[in-house]
Design a protein around this motif. Structure first.
Motif, PDB file in Angstrom:
ATOM      1  N   PHE A   1       0.983  -1.327  -0.053  1.00 17.16           N
ATOM      2  CA  PHE A   1       0.096  -0.048   0.064  1.00 17.16           C
ATOM      3  C   PHE A   1       0.839   1.230   0.181  1.00 17.16           C
ATOM      4  O   PHE A   1       0.562   2.297  -0.924  1.00 17.16           O
ATOM      5  CB  PHE A   1      -0.950   0.198   1.292  1.00 17.16           C
ATOM      6  CG  PHE A   1      -1.709   1.157   1.461  1.00 17.16           C
ATOM      7  CD1 PHE A   1      -2.547   1.592   0.671  1.00 17.16           C
ATOM      8  CD2 PHE A   1      -1.450   2.026   2.685  1.00 17.16           C
ATOM      9  CE1 PHE A   1      -3.385   2.980   0.767  1.00 17.16           C
ATOM     10  CE2 PHE A   1      -1.760   3.171   2.681  1.00 17.16           C
ATOM     11  CZ  PHE A   1      -3.086   3.831   1.865  1.00 17.16           C
ATOM     12  N   PHE A   2       1.879   1.102   0.732  1.00 19.69           N
ATOM     13  CA  PHE A   2       2.787   2.366   0.940  1.00 19.69           C
ATOM     14  C   PHE A   2       3.574   2.580  -0.494  1.00 19.69           C
ATOM     15  O   PHE A   2       3.844   3.696  -0.982  1.00 19.69           O
ATOM     16  CB  PHE A   2       3.732   2.261   2.085  1.00 19.69           C
ATOM     17  CG  PHE A   2       3.169   2.518   3.445  1.00 19.69           C
ATOM     18  CD1 PHE A   2       2.296   3.277   3.537  1.00 19.69           C
ATOM     19  CD2 PHE A   2       3.438   1.525   4.545  1.00 19.69           C
ATOM     20  CE1 PHE A   2       1.555   3.553   4.796  1.00 19.69           C
ATOM     21  CE2 PHE A   2       2.596   1.708   5.616  1.00 19.69           C
ATOM     22  CZ  PHE A   2       1.609   2.705   5.798  1.00 19.69           C
ATOM     23  N   ILE A   3       3.979   1.491  -0.896  1.00 19.07           N
ATOM     24  CA  ILE A   3       4.760   1.455  -2.431  1.00 19.07           C
ATOM     25  C   ILE A   3       3.934   2.280  -3.323  1.00 19.07           C
ATOM     26  O   ILE A   3       4.282   2.727  -4.197  1.00 19.07           O
ATOM     27  CB  ILE A   3       5.049   0.124  -2.917  1.00 19.07           C
ATOM     28  CG1 ILE A   3       6.170  -0.573  -1.795  1.00 19.07           C
ATOM     29  CG2 ILE A   3       5.830   0.137  -4.100  1.00 19.07           C
ATOM     30  CD1 ILE A   3       6.675  -1.720  -2.038  1.00 19.07           C
ATOM     31  N   SER A   4       2.369   1.882  -3.395  1.00 16.59           N
ATOM     32  CA  SER A   4       1.459   2.336  -4.405  1.00 16.59           C
ATOM     33  C   SER A   4       1.334   3.898  -4.108  1.00 16.59           C
ATOM     34  O   SER A   4       1.310   4.524  -5.027  1.00 16.59           O
ATOM     35  CB  SER A   4       0.286   1.713  -4.124  1.00 16.59           C
ATOM     36  OG  SER A   4      -0.413   2.040  -3.076  1.00 16.59           O
TER      37      SER A   4
ATOM     38  N   CYS B   1      -2.858   2.219   8.318  1.00 22.62           N
ATOM     39  CA  CYS B   1      -2.024   2.617   7.163  1.00 22.62           C
ATOM     40  C   CYS B   1      -2.551   3.962   6.198  1.00 22.62           C
ATOM     41  O   CYS B   1      -1.917   4.764   5.763  1.00 22.62           O
ATOM     42  CB  CYS B   1      -1.872   1.396   6.360  1.00 22.62           C
ATOM     43  SG  CYS B   1      -0.964  -0.050   6.945  1.00 22.62           S
ATOM     44  N   VAL B   2      -4.011   3.945   5.996  1.00 22.72           N
ATOM     45  CA  VAL B   2      -4.579   4.975   5.443  1.00 22.72           C
ATOM     46  C   VAL B   2      -4.426   6.260   6.133  1.00 22.72           C
ATOM     47  O   VAL B   2      -4.177   7.387   5.365  1.00 22.72           O
ATOM     48  CB  VAL B   2      -5.999   4.552   5.109  1.00 22.72           C
ATOM     49  CG1 VAL B   2      -6.688   5.729   4.553  1.00 22.72           C
ATOM     50  CG2 VAL B   2      -6.255   3.374   4.171  1.00 22.72           C
ATOM     51  N   LYS B   3      -4.579   6.162   7.641  1.00 26.75           N
ATOM     52  CA  LYS B   3      -4.328   7.520   8.337  1.00 26.75           C
ATOM     53  C   LYS B   3      -2.887   7.817   8.127  1.00 26.75           C
ATOM     54  O   LYS B   3      -2.718   9.217   7.817  1.00 26.75           O
ATOM     55  CB  LYS B   3      -4.655   7.094   9.497  1.00 26.75           C
ATOM     56  CG  LYS B   3      -6.173   6.923   9.804  1.00 26.75           C
ATOM     57  CD  LYS B   3      -6.271   6.590  11.393  1.00 26.75           C
ATOM     58  CE  LYS B   3      -7.906   6.396  11.760  1.00 26.75           C
ATOM     59  NZ  LYS B   3      -8.161   6.038  12.878  1.00 26.75           N
ATOM     60  N   LEU B   4      -2.109   7.217   8.135  1.00 31.21           N
ATOM     61  CA  LEU B   4      -0.594   7.508   8.206  1.00 31.21           C
ATOM     62  C   LEU B   4      -0.243   8.167   6.743  1.00 31.21           C
ATOM     63  O   LEU B   4       0.326   9.246   6.844  1.00 31.21           O
ATOM     64  CB  LEU B   4       0.420   6.194   8.326  1.00 31.21           C
ATOM     65  CG  LEU B   4       0.351   5.602   9.756  1.00 31.21           C
ATOM     66  CD1 LEU B   4       1.247   4.533   9.753  1.00 31.21           C
ATOM     67  CD2 LEU B   4       0.997   6.661  10.535  1.00 31.21           C
ATOM     68  N   ALA B   5      -0.852   7.503   5.507  1.00 31.89           N
ATOM     69  CA  ALA B   5      -0.418   8.142   4.374  1.00 31.89           C
ATOM     70  C   ALA B   5      -1.211   9.343   4.113  1.00 31.89           C
ATOM     71  O   ALA B   5      -0.777  10.322   3.625  1.00 31.89           O
ATOM     72  CB  ALA B   5      -0.997   6.972   3.113  1.00 31.89           C
ATOM     73  N   GLY B   6      -2.757   9.337   4.626  1.00 31.46           N
ATOM     74  CA  GLY B   6      -3.278  10.602   4.436  1.00 31.46           C
ATOM     75  C   GLY B   6      -2.521  11.808   5.263  1.00 31.46           C
ATOM     76  O   GLY B   6      -2.623  12.711   4.824  1.00 31.46           O
ATOM     77  N   MET B   7      -1.957  11.513   6.550  1.00 31.90           N
ATOM     78  CA  MET B   7      -1.271  12.544   7.063  1.00 31.90           C
ATOM     79  C   MET B   7      -0.040  13.030   6.394  1.00 31.90           C
ATOM     80  O   MET B   7       0.112  14.163   6.325  1.00 31.90           O
ATOM     81  CB  MET B   7      -0.772  12.000   8.600  1.00 31.90           C
ATOM     82  CG  MET B   7      -1.980  11.888   9.468  1.00 31.90           C
ATOM     83  SD  MET B   7      -1.351  10.900  11.039  1.00 31.90           S
ATOM     84  CE  MET B   7      -0.270  12.052  11.757  1.00 31.90           C
ATOM     85  N   CYS B   8       0.478  12.086   5.692  1.00 27.64           N
ATOM     86  CA  CYS B   8       1.528  12.503   4.946  1.00 27.64           C
ATOM     87  C   CYS B   8       1.246  13.343   3.751  1.00 27.64           C
ATOM     88  O   CYS B   8       1.941  14.413   3.564  1.00 27.64           O
ATOM     89  CB  CYS B   8       2.532  11.269   4.300  1.00 27.64           C
ATOM     90  SG  CYS B   8       3.304  10.214   5.594  1.00 27.64           S
ATOM     91  N   TRP B   9       0.290  13.235   3.355  1.00 25.88           N
ATOM     92  CA  TRP B   9      -0.386  13.947   2.002  1.00 25.88           C
ATOM     93  C   TRP B   9      -0.989  15.270   2.783  1.00 25.88           C
ATOM     94  O   TRP B   9      -0.520  16.533   2.089  1.00 25.88           O
ATOM     95  CB  TRP B   9      -1.569  13.284   1.310  1.00 25.88           C
ATOM     96  CG  TRP B   9      -1.110  12.152   0.211  1.00 25.88           C
ATOM     97  CD1 TRP B   9      -1.299  11.029   0.340  1.00 25.88           C
ATOM     98  CD2 TRP B   9      -0.514  12.553  -0.969  1.00 25.88           C
ATOM     99  NE1 TRP B   9      -0.853  10.550  -0.590  1.00 25.88           N
ATOM    100  CE2 TRP B   9      -0.295  11.284  -1.600  1.00 25.88           C
ATOM    101  CE3 TRP B   9       0.204  13.722  -1.412  1.00 25.88           C
ATOM    102  CZ2 TRP B   9       0.467  11.228  -2.759  1.00 25.88           C
ATOM    103  CZ3 TRP B   9       0.943  13.538  -2.819  1.00 25.88           C
ATOM    104  CH2 TRP B   9       0.932  12.241  -3.214  1.00 25.88           C
ATOM    105  N   LEU B  10      -1.641  15.258   3.813  1.00 25.92           N
ATOM    106  CA  LEU B  10      -2.163  16.271   4.416  1.00 25.92           C
ATOM    107  C   LEU B  10      -0.916  17.298   4.798  1.00 25.92           C
ATOM    108  O   LEU B  10      -1.158  18.554   4.490  1.00 25.92           O
ATOM    109  CB  LEU B  10      -2.880  16.132   5.401  1.00 25.92           C
ATOM    110  CG  LEU B  10      -3.573  17.185   6.205  1.00 25.92           C
ATOM    111  CD1 LEU B  10      -4.533  17.946   5.409  1.00 25.92           C
ATOM    112  CD2 LEU B  10      -4.338  16.716   7.564  1.00 25.92           C
ATOM    113  N   VAL B  11       0.205  16.788   5.474  1.00 22.10           N
ATOM    114  CA  VAL B  11       1.005  17.808   5.737  1.00 22.10           C
ATOM    115  C   VAL B  11       1.856  18.417   4.667  1.00 22.10           C
ATOM    116  O   VAL B  11       2.296  19.306   4.621  1.00 22.10           O
ATOM    117  CB  VAL B  11       2.221  16.897   6.761  1.00 22.10           C
ATOM    118  CG1 VAL B  11       3.621  17.515   6.939  1.00 22.10           C
ATOM    119  CG2 VAL B  11       1.550  16.485   8.146  1.00 22.10           C
TER     120      VAL B  11
END
Length: 318
Positions: free
Chosen positions: A65-68, A145-155
């Motif tokens: 998921f993180f790779i995608s 995982c979705v929350k972590l990726a979403g936080m990266c995009w949001l930041v």
């Protein structure tokens, strides 16, 4: 103190001229075709990974998921930079409007920021998988995982927005020639006739959440990972454990070292051509090789490719 009458007589820059690579027509044509092939390969490779991760059940894991998500970021960076770069190469330079230049800077910085943060998240994922495997499934859930990726995009989108607004407020009233391949932060500040102290100060402030914290997480994670791997009694077990994070470690090294060389290490002795070549490492080369690194030695992705290929064959010949 500047004279207001002199300032009012200055011509406000509404567009910039990007020089690109200065060289013979044959060299620029060669680079144009080379970057076109790399551009197509980058889009195809990253789109393939996104498709495989979303459609193959055996790839529905946190790591893939993180790779995608990394592939999405690479596509964003590539689309933002390369098409205009190809136009500049083919035409021996080219103009870009002020607003388009600021937009290019924004998405470029968002992509770089997101990748810094995501690589830290991926190192944490590998740390949990190797150092705490029994709790991996309960810690790295799909929602988490979705929350972590979403936080990266949001930041990335929010903190870079404030920074880009500051850049857009700079005055450009002298030369509009940017000796670079795209609208990058340093070349823009170099031709600004405003005081760039506030922008430079914000850059130093942003390095803490964007670079220092993620790199600290990565280093700490891998220190613990290596320590855990060395405690594994069998060499086969050590090799298997290390293989699960070798691709990520390779990507981290390529990404961070290129950024350090371009933005952190002293640049006074570098020629403009050297700076342009180095900038290609993280804008063109890294998005191209990331899918290769993650798929070349990855059995799961190879199996997913084979299953997808056979599925299409059976659909054609029912």
């Amino acid at each position: 103190m500047d004279n207001p009458d002199q300032e009012s007589n200055l011509t406000v820059v509404t567009e910039f001229f990007l020089i690109g690579f200065e060289g013979s027509q044959d060299l620029r044509v060669f680079l144009f075709f080379l970057f076109t092939v790399v551009y197509c390969g980058t889009l195809c490779g990253n789109l393939l990974i996104i498709t495989l991760v979303s459609t193959s059940k055996n790839l529905h894991t946190p790591m893939y998921f993180f790779i995608s998500q990394l592939s999405i970021s690479d596509i964003l960076l590539t689309i933002d930079i390369v098409p205009n770069m190809l136009h500049i190469l083919l035409n021996n330079g080219g103009t870009i409007r002020f607003f388009s230049c600021i937009i290019q800077v924004y998405f470029f910085l968002v992509s770089i920021t997101f990748e810094c943060l995501l690589l830290a998240v991926m190192s944490y994922d590998r740390y949990v998988a190797i150092c705490n495997p029994l709790r991996y499934a309960s810690i790295m859930t799909s929602a988490h995982c979705v929350k972590l990726a979403g936080m990266c995009w949001l930041v990335g989108f929010t903190i870079i927005l404030s920074h880009t607004i500051l850049i857009s407020m700079l005055n450009f009233c002298g030369s509009n020639v940017i000796n670079h391949l795209f609208c990058d932060l340093i070349p823009l500040m170099a031709i600004s006739c405003s005081d760039t102290f506030i922008v430079q100060l914000e850059i130093y402030i942003l390095t803490f959440p964007v670079a220092i914290i993620p790199s600290t997480i990565i280093i700490t994670s891998y220190v613990k990972i290596v320590s855990t791997i060395l405690k594994i009694p069998s060499s086969t077990g050590r090799q298997k454990a290390f293989s699960t994070c070798s691709s990520h470690l390779t990507v981290v090294n390529i990404f961070y070292w290129t950024l350090l060389i371009v933005y952190v290490f002293p640049t006074k002795e570098k020629s403009s051509t050297t700076g342009k070549v180095l900038s290609l490492l993280y804008t063109v080369l890294t998005p191209f090789i990331n899918p290769i690194i993650y798929s070349l030695r990855n059995k799961d992705i190879k199996k997913a490719v084979q299953k997808t290929r056979w599925r299409h064959i059976f659909n054609i010949f029912p």
